[in-house]
Motif scaffolding. Structure first.
Motif, PDB file in Angstrom:
ATOM      1  N   ASP A 128       0.832  -1.205   0.000  1.00 18.54           N
ATOM      2  CA  ASP A 128       0.000   0.000   0.000  1.00 18.54           C
ATOM      3  C   ASP A 128       0.869   1.259   0.000  1.00 18.54           C
ATOM      4  OD1 ASP A 128      -2.247  -1.560   0.002  1.00 18.54           O
ATOM      5  OD2 ASP A 128      -2.633  -1.358   2.155  1.00 18.54           O
ATOM      6  N   ALA A 129       1.948   1.236   0.791  1.00 20.75           N
ATOM      7  CA  ALA A 129       2.835   2.398   0.865  1.00 20.75           C
ATOM      8  C   ALA A 129       3.534   2.644  -0.471  1.00 20.75           C
ATOM      9  CB  ALA A 129       3.868   2.201   1.975  1.00 20.75           C
ATOM     10  N   LEU A 130       3.981   1.569  -1.105  1.00 23.13           N
ATOM     11  CA  LEU A 130       4.641   1.711  -2.407  1.00 23.13           C
ATOM     12  C   LEU A 130       3.666   2.208  -3.465  1.00 23.13           C
ATOM     13  CD1 LEU A 130       6.880  -1.492  -2.488  1.00 23.13           C
ATOM     14  CD2 LEU A 130       7.670   0.888  -2.396  1.00 23.13           C
ATOM     15  N   MET A 131       2.448   1.678  -3.464  1.00 21.43           N
ATOM     16  CA  MET A 131       1.453   2.115  -4.437  1.00 21.43           C
ATOM     17  C   MET A 131       1.150   3.601  -4.272  1.00 21.43           C
ATOM     18  SD  MET A 131      -0.453   1.188  -6.970  1.00 21.43           S
ATOM     19  CE  MET A 131      -0.529  -0.596  -6.862  1.00 21.43           C
ATOM     20  N   ALA A 132       0.963   4.032  -3.025  1.00 23.33           N
ATOM     21  CA  ALA A 132       0.694   5.445  -2.766  1.00 23.33           C
ATOM     22  C   ALA A 132       1.867   6.313  -3.218  1.00 23.33           C
ATOM     23  CB  ALA A 132       0.395   5.662  -1.281  1.00 23.33           C
ATOM     24  N   TYR A 133       3.085   5.844  -2.965  1.00 20.97           N
ATOM     25  CA  TYR A 133       4.279   6.615  -3.331  1.00 20.97           C
ATOM     26  C   TYR A 133       4.406   6.738  -4.846  1.00 20.97           C
ATOM     27  CZ  TYR A 133       9.171   8.060  -3.453  1.00 20.97           C
ATOM     28  OH  TYR A 133      10.336   8.743  -3.690  1.00 20.97           O
ATOM     29  N   TRP A 134       4.219   5.625  -5.557  1.00 19.38           N
ATOM     30  CA  TRP A 134       4.339   5.648  -7.018  1.00 19.38           C
ATOM     31  C   TRP A 134       3.245   6.497  -7.657  1.00 19.38           C
ATOM     32  CZ3 TRP A 134       7.696   3.394 -10.645  1.00 19.38           C
ATOM     33  CH2 TRP A 134       8.761   2.682 -10.094  1.00 19.38           C
ATOM     34  N   ASN A 135       2.090   6.606  -7.020  1.00 20.89           N
ATOM     35  CA  ASN A 135       0.994   7.393  -7.579  1.00 20.89           C
ATOM     36  C   ASN A 135       1.110   8.883  -7.272  1.00 20.89           C
ATOM     37  OD1 ASN A 135      -0.424   5.340  -8.890  1.00 20.89           O
ATOM     38  ND2 ASN A 135      -1.500   4.744  -7.031  1.00 20.89           N
ATOM     39  N   MET A 136       2.053   9.252  -6.433  1.00 22.82           N
ATOM     40  CA  MET A 136       2.254  10.671  -6.127  1.00 22.82           C
ATOM     41  C   MET A 136       2.806  11.408  -7.346  1.00 22.82           C
ATOM     42  SD  MET A 136       3.926  10.622  -2.315  1.00 22.82           S
ATOM     43  CE  MET A 136       3.020  10.041  -0.895  1.00 22.82           C
ATOM     44  N   PRO A 137       2.518  12.711  -7.446  1.00 22.78           N
ATOM     45  CA  PRO A 137       3.042  13.486  -8.581  1.00 22.78           C
ATOM     46  C   PRO A 137       4.568  13.532  -8.557  1.00 22.78           C
ATOM     47  CG  PRO A 137       1.268  14.669  -7.469  1.00 22.78           C
ATOM     48  CD  PRO A 137       1.615  13.506  -6.587  1.00 22.78           C
ATOM     49  N   SER A 138       5.165  13.418  -9.735  1.00 20.97           N
ATOM     50  CA  SER A 138       6.620  13.549  -9.850  1.00 20.97           C
ATOM     51  C   SER A 138       6.983  15.015 -10.048  1.00 20.97           C
ATOM     52  CB  SER A 138       7.134  12.731 -11.039  1.00 20.97           C
ATOM     53  OG  SER A 138       6.719  13.321 -12.259  1.00 20.97           O
ATOM     54  N   ASP A 139       8.263  15.303  -9.944  1.00 22.89           N
ATOM     55  CA  ASP A 139       8.719  16.686 -10.150  1.00 22.89           C
ATOM     56  C   ASP A 139       8.512  17.134 -11.585  1.00 22.89           C
ATOM     57  OD1 ASP A 139       9.525  16.591  -7.533  1.00 22.89           O
ATOM     58  OD2 ASP A 139      11.597  16.080  -8.001  1.00 22.89           O
ATOM     59  N   ALA A 140       8.425  16.169 -12.515  1.00 18.72           N
ATOM     60  CA  ALA A 140       8.303  16.502 -13.937  1.00 18.72           C
ATOM     61  C   ALA A 140       6.856  16.519 -14.404  1.00 18.72           C
ATOM     62  CB  ALA A 140       9.099  15.494 -14.773  1.00 18.72           C
ATOM     63  N   GLY A 141       5.887  16.349 -13.490  1.00 20.96           N
ATOM     64  CA  GLY A 141       4.488  16.304 -13.878  1.00 20.96           C
ATOM     65  C   GLY A 141       4.025  14.876 -14.055  1.00 20.96           C
ATOM     66  N   GLY A 142       2.744  14.629 -13.796  1.00 22.49           N
ATOM     67  CA  GLY A 142       2.241  13.268 -13.840  1.00 22.49           C
ATOM     68  C   GLY A 142       2.720  12.500 -12.624  1.00 22.49           C
ATOM     69  N   SER A 143       2.294  11.242 -12.513  1.00 17.75           N
ATOM     70  CA  SER A 143       2.702  10.424 -11.377  1.00 17.75           C
ATOM     71  C   SER A 143       4.104   9.877 -11.591  1.00 17.75           C
ATOM     72  CB  SER A 143       1.724   9.260 -11.199  1.00 17.75           C
ATOM     73  OG  SER A 143       1.853   8.344 -12.287  1.00 17.75           O
ATOM     74  N   ARG A 144       4.663   9.336 -10.531  1.00 18.24           N
ATOM     75  CA  ARG A 144       5.974   8.700 -10.657  1.00 18.24           C
ATOM     76  C   ARG A 144       5.900   7.501 -11.605  1.00 18.24           C
ATOM     77  NH1 ARG A 144       6.431  10.029  -4.850  1.00 18.24           N
ATOM     78  NH2 ARG A 144       8.163  11.488  -4.601  1.00 18.24           N
ATOM     79  N   TRP A 145       4.750   6.801 -11.602  1.00 14.89           N
ATOM     80  CA  TRP A 145       4.564   5.710 -12.566  1.00 14.89           C
ATOM     81  C   TRP A 145       4.776   6.219 -13.983  1.00 14.89           C
ATOM     82  CZ3 TRP A 145       4.343   0.751 -11.453  1.00 14.89           C
ATOM     83  CH2 TRP A 145       3.791   0.316 -10.261  1.00 14.89           C
TER      84      TRP A 145
END
Length: 267
Positions: A128-145
């Motif tokens: 759950d923690a990894l999923m939440a982290y990967w779905n967070m916005p990246s510095d370049a826009g969009g999610s980390r995914w």
């Protein structure tokens, strides 16, 4: 972008990713507050004050106690010694209490039970923690995914151009994947007869009654009898057939320690 710059960019993007320590600390925080809402002290400051042989008490950080239990299955002895009991404290060793029909102390049996259930639930918590982290916005826009997918997409495209420039059909097939990663979109664009499929590779290692499944980061592309293994390092290996790939994956130098069973998961 050079390999060094890509490496630095990925490191920067995922420097704050969840760790086992951070996940355990968060789970302890949530579960302790469910049991004891008055307990607002950060979990990093919580200690188990444990009686020591020879007198006095030692302070064991609660998060360390939980991590040690996950690693060894051993929980500290909470038995009173020489008239000294064990209790929950802050970093200074001060006994923690709360008001509920008078002053009450935190029950260490409750704390112990929460820690003992961690081996059963920590994997789900970590996911759950990894999923939440990967779905967070990246510095370049969009999610980390999305950001990382773009990096891998560009790398695969560049590797194909470098290594398959003389094989136009193969290059076109890999470009199909980089241009349209989703199989449904690929079929709509190139027709339902498109036979290009992408797989992730799992290897099951078997020795007697012991089985271990290893998930590879490689990408396997299959188009009829044509097969390409795309390594995360950027190397693309061609195989004459899926059987040839399976034989290569299952082969070992000298006497095998494990029997390998490849398994493909459709992407």
């Amino acid at each position: 972008m050079t390999d060094t710059l890509i490496k630095l960019a990925v490191q920067a993007q995922f420097r704050t990713r969840p760790t086992l320590r951070s996940v355990v600390a968060q789970m302890l925080t949530e579960h302790l507050q469910e049991k004891y809402p008055p307990l607002t002290l950060p979990v990093a400051q919580l200690r188990l004050a444990l009686p020591r042989e020879g007198g006095g008490r030692g302070l064991s950080p609660l998060v360390e106690v939980a991590l040690d239990y996950l690693a060894s299955g051993i929980f500290p002895d909470l038995t009173a010694r020489d008239g000294l009991d064990a209790y929950l404290s802050d970093a200074s060793g001060t006994r923690l209490s709360f008001e509920q029909n008078g002053t009450r102390h935190y029950d260490l049996a409750v704390v112990e039970a929460l820690i003992r259930e961690l081996p059963v639930i920590v994997q789900v918590g970590f996911q759950d923690a990894l999923m939440a982290y990967w779905n967070m916005p990246s510095d370049a826009g969009g999610s980390r995914w999305q950001w990382f997918a773009g990096i891998l997409q560009d790398q695969l495209r560049a590797a194909a151009i470098r290594q398959l420039a003389g094989d136009v059909p193969a290059l076109q097939r890999i470009n199909q994947l980089t241009d349209y990663p989703a199989r449904e979109t690929r079929s709509q664009r190139h027709g339902p007869e498109s036979s290009l499929h992408a797989y992730s590779v799992q290897t099951r290692l078997v020795q007697g009654e012991t089985q271990v499944t290893v998930q590879s980061s490689d990408l396997l592309l299959v188009d009829g009898k044509q097969v390409w293994l795309c390594n995360l390092s950027g190397r693309i290996e061609a195989y004459a057939s899926l059987d040839a790939f399976g034989q290569a994956l299952g082969s070992a130098h000298g006497r095998p320690v494990y029997r390998r069973q490849p398994h493909l998961a459709t992407l």
